[in-house]
Design a protein around this motif. Structure first.
Motif, PDB file in Angstrom:
ATOM      1  N   TYR A   1       0.781  -1.217   0.000  1.00 46.23           N
ATOM      2  CA  TYR A   1       0.000   0.000   0.000  1.00 46.23           C
ATOM      3  C   TYR A   1       0.820   1.277   0.000  1.00 46.23           C
ATOM      4  O   TYR A   1       0.345   2.314  -0.467  1.00 46.23           O
ATOM      5  CB  TYR A   1      -0.978  -0.007   1.181  1.00 46.23           C
ATOM      6  N   TYR A   2       2.058   1.252   0.511  1.00 48.46           N
ATOM      7  CA  TYR A   2       2.843   2.492   0.471  1.00 48.46           C
ATOM      8  C   TYR A   2       3.607   2.640  -0.831  1.00 48.46           C
ATOM      9  O   TYR A   2       4.307   3.610  -1.047  1.00 48.46           O
ATOM     10  CB  TYR A   2       3.789   2.609   1.667  1.00 48.46           C
TER      11      TYR A   2
ATOM     12  N   ILE B   1       1.722  -7.536   0.042  1.00 49.68           N
ATOM     13  CA  ILE B   1       2.819  -8.506   0.097  1.00 49.68           C
ATOM     14  C   ILE B   1       3.856  -8.103   1.142  1.00 49.68           C
ATOM     15  O   ILE B   1       4.862  -8.795   1.320  1.00 49.68           O
ATOM     16  CB  ILE B   1       3.501  -8.642  -1.282  1.00 49.68           C
ATOM     17  N   ASN B   2       3.606  -6.993   1.839  1.00 56.33           N
ATOM     18  CA  ASN B   2       4.524  -6.498   2.865  1.00 56.33           C
ATOM     19  C   ASN B   2       3.938  -6.792   4.243  1.00 56.33           C
ATOM     20  O   ASN B   2       2.936  -6.197   4.652  1.00 56.33           O
ATOM     21  CB  ASN B   2       4.737  -4.992   2.695  1.00 56.33           C
ATOM     22  N   ASP B   3       4.551  -7.708   4.973  1.00 59.20           N
ATOM     23  CA  ASP B   3       4.009  -8.110   6.270  1.00 59.20           C
ATOM     24  C   ASP B   3       4.146  -7.030   7.342  1.00 59.20           C
ATOM     25  O   ASP B   3       3.580  -7.155   8.427  1.00 59.20           O
ATOM     26  CB  ASP B   3       4.699  -9.397   6.751  1.00 59.20           C
TER      27      ASP B   3
ATOM     28  N   THR C   1      -4.282  -7.267   4.880  1.00 52.86           N
ATOM     29  CA  THR C   1      -2.883  -7.380   5.314  1.00 52.86           C
ATOM     30  C   THR C   1      -2.742  -8.711   6.038  1.00 52.86           C
ATOM     31  O   THR C   1      -3.733  -9.302   6.489  1.00 52.86           O
ATOM     32  CB  THR C   1      -2.477  -6.231   6.258  1.00 52.86           C
ATOM     33  N   GLY C   2      -1.495  -9.174   6.148  1.00 53.18           N
ATOM     34  CA  GLY C   2      -1.292 -10.453   6.813  1.00 53.18           C
ATOM     35  C   GLY C   2       0.133 -10.629   7.295  1.00 53.18           C
ATOM     36  O   GLY C   2       1.002  -9.792   7.038  1.00 53.18           O
ATOM     37  N   ASP C   3       0.373 -11.733   7.993  1.00 53.25           N
ATOM     38  CA  ASP C   3       1.730 -12.020   8.462  1.00 53.25           C
ATOM     39  C   ASP C   3       2.531 -12.655   7.323  1.00 53.25           C
ATOM     40  O   ASP C   3       1.985 -13.005   6.268  1.00 53.25           O
ATOM     41  CB  ASP C   3       1.720 -12.903   9.707  1.00 53.25           C
TER      42      ASP C   3
ATOM     43  N   THR D   1       3.407 -15.461   2.120  1.00 55.60           N
ATOM     44  CA  THR D   1       4.241 -16.339   1.296  1.00 55.60           C
ATOM     45  C   THR D   1       3.467 -17.576   0.845  1.00 55.60           C
ATOM     46  O   THR D   1       3.669 -18.076  -0.272  1.00 55.60           O
ATOM     47  CB  THR D   1       5.502 -16.766   2.057  1.00 55.60           C
ATOM     48  N   THR D   2       2.565 -18.072   1.682  1.00 56.41           N
ATOM     49  CA  THR D   2       1.759 -19.228   1.290  1.00 56.41           C
ATOM     50  C   THR D   2       0.818 -18.873   0.144  1.00 56.41           C
ATOM     51  O   THR D   2       0.676 -19.634  -0.828  1.00 56.41           O
ATOM     52  CB  THR D   2       0.941 -19.753   2.483  1.00 56.41           C
ATOM     53  N   LEU D   3       0.184 -17.702   0.234  1.00 58.75           N
ATOM     54  CA  LEU D   3      -0.738 -17.281  -0.821  1.00 58.75           C
ATOM     55  C   LEU D   3      -0.001 -17.003  -2.124  1.00 58.75           C
ATOM     56  O   LEU D   3      -0.421 -17.461  -3.197  1.00 58.75           O
ATOM     57  CB  LEU D   3      -1.499 -16.031  -0.383  1.00 58.75           C
TER      58      LEU D   3
END
Length: 296
Positions: free
Chosen positions: A103-104, A138-140, A171-173, A178-180
């Motif tokens: 997002y940034y 993609i940024n945890d 957003t996610g950890d 990485t799994t997705l």
């Protein structure tokens, strides 16, 4: 003749798409996020000074391995714009357009989101009825507040063409991300300054989580509509770009059957177009001769 001309134009459009995928891109401010995140998203498209030069970027196919026909891991849990946990199973209950971004990122990601927002108002399919959109960071290190700010910006840009609840910003950890991304064959690399090298790719998914089609480049409405249509039918299909990569492979031994089929199709289109033009001129010539006979 109109059909033949339209088919010819469509064929030329496919050829133009062959060069439209674009390389992987890297943009964004340092990874501390926070207030800088909101400023970057709000400016929507200004390149950050630390953006990497990607003139020697690898081909897009090295960044995206199309996994059409495979299934998303629907048990994965992310967080929505309000910080609430949300599983993919709870959101993929209709065709979904899945867009990995961060997002940034004020460069390619903002352009991807902006292009998609604009395209949503030009589709034959209806957002919210025929499909929903899901952006996933993609940024945890990004949090729900970053997703919320991005959502506010791009929902507004969509001009009311999509209900707020039908475009989710997640957003996610690191493990979930990485799994997705592994499941959809999407590669990205984080640089020392916090930026990410990543491809521009939109993934159409059916209501059961099956991966259907990939869309690259500027997300042209016609391409997106085709992806939504295929996702609604649950029919996996190669992207236009990947199909052309196969058809025009420089290796003469690669995909001979596909190449021959394409050649035959092109020849058939050309023959039909030529015959239609000749028939049109013959008819016009006949009418001209009859008119001259009447005058005499």
């Amino acid at each position: 003749m109109r059909f033949a001309l339209g088919t010819l134009v469509f064929s030329l459009t496919l050829l133009l798409h062959a060069g439209g995928g674009g390389p992987a891109c890297a943009h964004g401010p340092p990874a501390d996020g926070g207030a800088n995140s909101a400023a970057a998203v709000g400016k929507g498209g200004q390149e950050h000074d630390s953006a990497l030069s990607m003139t020697d970027a690898r081909a897009p196919k090295e960044w995206v391995e199309e996994k059409t026909g495979a299934y998303l891991p629907l048990e994965l849990v992310f967080r929505d714009e309000d910080g609430r946990p949300l599983s993919l199973e709870g959101i993929v209950d209709k065709p979904v357009l899945l867009l990995p971004v961060y997002y940034y990122c004020a460069g390619s990601c903002s352009r991807n989101l902006a292009n998609l927002a604009i395209a949503l108002g030009r589709l034959k399919s209806v957002p919210g009825r025929d499909f929903r959109v899901v952006a996933v960071s993609i940024n945890d290190r990004e949090k729900s507040e970053d997703a919320r700010r991005a959502k506010k910006t791009f929902i507004k840009l969509a001009g009311g063409k999509i209900p707020e609840g039908e475009w989710r910003f997640l957003t996610g950890d690191r493990e979930a991300i990485t799994t997705l991304t592994a499941a959809i064959g999407y590669r990205f690399e984080q640089q020392a300054d916090g930026t990410f090298i990543h491809p521009s790719a939109l993934v159409a998914v059916a209501s059961d989580g099956r991966i259907i089609r990939y869309v690259y480049g500027d997300f042209i409405p016609g391409d997106v509509d085709m992806a939504v249509y295929d996702a609604g039918r649950n029919t996996p299909s190669l992207s236009v770009k990947r199909l052309l990569d196969i058809c025009f492979n420089p290796d003469p031994n690669a995909s001979k059957g596909v190449v021959l089929a394409v050649k035959a199709g092109v020849l058939a289109i050309f023959a039909a177009f030529t015959a239609a033009v000749l028939l049109l001129y013959r008819r016009r010539g006949g009418r001209r001769d009859r008119n001259q006979g009447v005058k005499e």
